[in-house]
Write a protein that holds these residues in place. Structure first.
Motif: not given
Ligand SMILES: C[S@@+](CC[C@H](N)C(=O)[O-])C[C@H]1O[C@@H](n2cnc3c(N)ncnc32)[C@H](O)[C@@H]1O
Length: 340
Positions: A199-223
């Protein structure tokens, strides 16, 4: 058909193991000639241990194949993510292995040019002696590749094995509100998103840089991507059905581990589920105890030894969870429990 799928997954996984093992040899083999600069990590020369690990790797890959054939997760999980990026990383990885070795030799654990800002003190360190710790674009770029080199291409199947234990224990057949904590660069995210109704998928981490890359690489979806410390989650009570983390707890001081469990309990809805994948602990596989001793020294993991002795079951129960179960595969351990 099942047999064909199992064999295809096994072949794909073994080829990855071969590639990453060769890369490990290359990185540290090359560095032998540079032994003045480079101190390779301690690798046990014990042939019995190597045989045991080798058998464990093959068994893990076989089970991964059975999981796909049984529909626990789809065949897309074996798709290589970015072959070109992989090749481009190799010279960077080698350059970084020299920097890491220097840090290991000089025992430099807080080797930062600046920052990191707004993170808990215990995190301001070079985990794994890696450059910039978890706090730069370059570290994010190399992280997953470095982990797979270290684990000879078994990290991805070890991560997604948690899906099997989650599905085995609980019926999760409705669309779920999922929170992944300490998701890093999203190494597990796509596999988990493909394996559940989301239904919804929240991706979280304390590192801004890691999260930025995750956002770039994960395919489109309910993230949704949210920078957050696991011990102070910025979500209201009862807002998720499944909260999970992969390879977080061994990096935390014990008191923080307990806080993270309490926070997870708070943000789960009644009936909600926690899933944890992390390192095996002492005596889970006595033949591997020696690996648990060398790893934290070679890879600067100051809280790891305490983690290997931690009674997670009691902590989960203490935080309010019930139906706690645990299992382990190769070098990873899994806990699954429910908020009543
Ligand atoms: C070993 S990595 C694991 C990343 C990812 N889950 C994976 O499987 O590759 C640990 C991650 O935990 C994050 N982390 C460490 N302490 C944290 C905390 N207190 N709260 C949130 N994230 C944290 C780091 O930024 C890093 O991305």
């Amino acid at each position: 058909m099942k047999k064909i799928i199992e064999s295809a997954v096994l072949a794909s996984n073994l080829s990855k193991t071969l590639i990453y093992s060769l890369e490990y040899r290359m990185l540290y083999g090359l560095s032998k000639g540079l032994s003045f600069f480079v101190e390779p990590p301690t690798r046990e020369r014990n042939p019995e241990l190597l045989r045991h690990l080798g058998e464990g790797v093959v068994e893990l890959h076989r089970e991964d194949g059975r999981n796909v054939a049984d529909g626990i997760y789809p065949i897309q999980v074996i798709k290589p993510r970015d072959p070109r990026g992989h090749l481009e990383n190799l010279p960077r990885l080698f350059a970084d292995s020299l920097r890491i070795s220097r840090r290991r030799r000089l025992n430099l654990k807080h080797d930062f040019k600046s920052g990191p800002e707004n993170v808990p003190d215990y995190l301001k360190r070079n985990y794994h002696f890696q450059t910039d710790g978890y706090f730069s674009e370059e570290s994010a770029r190399l992280y997953e590749h470095q982990v797979e080199v270290l684990f000879s291409g078994t990290a991805a199947p070890m991560r997604r094995m948690l899906i099997k234990f989650l599905k085995k224990k609980f019926t999760l057949n409705r669309p779920l509100r999922i929170l992944e904590i300490a998701a890093g660069t999203g190494a597990a995210t796509a596999d988990f998103a493909r394996s559940f109704r989301v239904q919804s998928y929240t991706v979280s981490d304390v590192s801004e840089d890691y999260l930025k890359l995750a956002k770039k690489r994960i395919p489109k979806g309910p993230f949704e991507f949210v920078r957050a410390s696991a011990e102070a989650l910025p979500f209201s009570d009862g807002s998720f059905d499944l909260v999970f983390s992969v390879y977080l707890f061994h990096e935390l001081p014990r008191s923080v581990r307990e806080e993270v469990l309490k926070e997870t309990f708070r943000v789960l809805a009644p009936g909600g589920i926690i899933g944890i994948c992390d390192s095996i602990q002492r005596d889970d596989d006595p033949k591997l105890n020696v690996v648990l001793e060398t790893f934290p020294k070679d890879y600067h993991e100051p809280f790891y030894k305490d983690y290997t002795l931690w009674d997670a079951r009691s902590s989960l129960v203490g935080a309010g969870f019930t139906e706690v179960s645990s299992d382990h595969r190769l070098l990873s351990k899994y806990w699954v429990a429910r908020k009543p």
